[in-house]
Design an enzyme around this catalytic site. Structure first.
Site, short mmCIF file in Angstrom:
data_model
loop_
_atom_site.label_atom_id
_atom_site.label_comp_id
_atom_site.label_asym_id
_atom_site.label_seq_id
_atom_site.Cartn_x
_atom_site.Cartn_y
_atom_site.Cartn_z
NE ARG A 1 -35.74 29.75 47.64
CZ ARG A 1 -35.02 30.78 47.18
NH1 ARG A 1 -33.89 30.54 46.54
NH2 ARG A 1 -35.42 32.02 47.37
CG ASP B 1 -31.47 21.11 44.95
OD1 ASP B 1 -31.59 22.35 44.85
OD2 ASP B 1 -30.66 20.56 45.70
NE ARG C 1 -28.95 16.01 46.28
CZ ARG C 1 -28.71 16.75 45.20
NH1 ARG C 1 -29.34 17.90 45.01
NH2 ARG C 1 -27.81 16.35 44.31
#
Length: 255
Positions: free
Chosen positions: A50, A52, A198
């Site tokens: 997935r 963001d 991140r």
């Protein structure tokens, strides 16, 4: 029913992420809508990972099951035509065994993070890099990054909304290098927690800027406390690079 494996490239800027969202456009929605228009079927896309909102992909692996008689080339061409002008491209399509699953068969994932480390603003790569004007010490960043490699509890580096049951992950690689005016961070693991990449890069940036000593990264990891996170890097510089499967040369994934 035929299972088609897709390799997908996309610019994540206009999307809420890869996964279908109720509150905005997604890569999955664009591909599923295109497949439905081509086949007249209710098609579901499954992907290796997935992403963001704002995160990009160079080679996301996905699959969809289709009843209509189509060749891989015809499906790829039709999907690319139907998705225009969305910044998504199917770069490869092939028929795979029905036991193959884009997510569950995947044994490794690689990411690249790009930091544009220069004074001048971005004219061409806006929304595709993290622009940091002040000079960063990439060698210090690399040394600090090595304390995160291996099997650890990454609670400090996971999103508060992460749905993973276990915060323990094995990080295979976290390398920092300077490429011209850019700093590239390469991350590889079997799987990652939500925001893990991140979050790690945000802390490494603090080391490179001299805001954190190198030892602070190891201390933040050991704390297993999200409150010890220094900074979450923006999504714009993050790229999903590769999904690794058992038939791939995993030993060469970091080459």
């Amino acid at each position: 029913m035929t299972r088609f494996a897709l390799t997908i490239e996309f610019d994540g800027t206009p999307f809420m992420g890869l996964q279908r969202q109720p509150h905005g456009p997604s890569v999955q929605q664009s591909l599923e809508d295109a497949a439905a228009a081509i086949t007249g079927e209710d098609v579901t896309l499954f992907s290796a990972g997935r992403t963001d909102s704002g995160v990009h992909a160079l080679a996301m692996r996905s699959h969809m099951d289709i009843e209509k008689d189509l060749t891989p080339f015809r499906l790829m061409e039709a999907l690319n035509a139907k998705m225009r002008p969305d910044p998504i491209a199917v770069t490869h399509c092939e028929v795979v065994d029905e036991e193959w699953h884009a997510r569950f068969s995947c044994i490794g994932r690689r990411y690249l993070y790009r930091i544009a480390n220069r004074r001048a603003p971005m004219a061409l790569d806006k929304d595709r890099v993290w622009h940091v004007a002040n000079q960063l010490d990439h060698e210090a960043m690399h040394r600090a990054a090595q304390t995160l490699v291996g099997r650890h509890d990454f609670t400090t580096f996971r999103s508060a909304h992460c749905q993973a049951k276990d915060p323990v992950k094995t990080l295979d690689r976290l390398d920092v290098e300077r490429v011209g005016s850019e700093i590239h961070i390469h991350a590889a693991a079997r799987s990652f927690l939500h925001h893990q990449v991140r979050s790690m890069i945000g802390c490494l940036k603090l080391v490179g800027a001299g805001t954190w000593p190198e030892s602070r990264v190891a201390e933040a990891l050991a704390a297993c406390d999200r409150q010890e996170l220094g900074l979450n890097a923006p999504p714009t510089g993050l790229y999903f690079v590769e999904a690794i499967y058992p038939e791939d040369a995993y030993d060469n994934a970091g080459a």
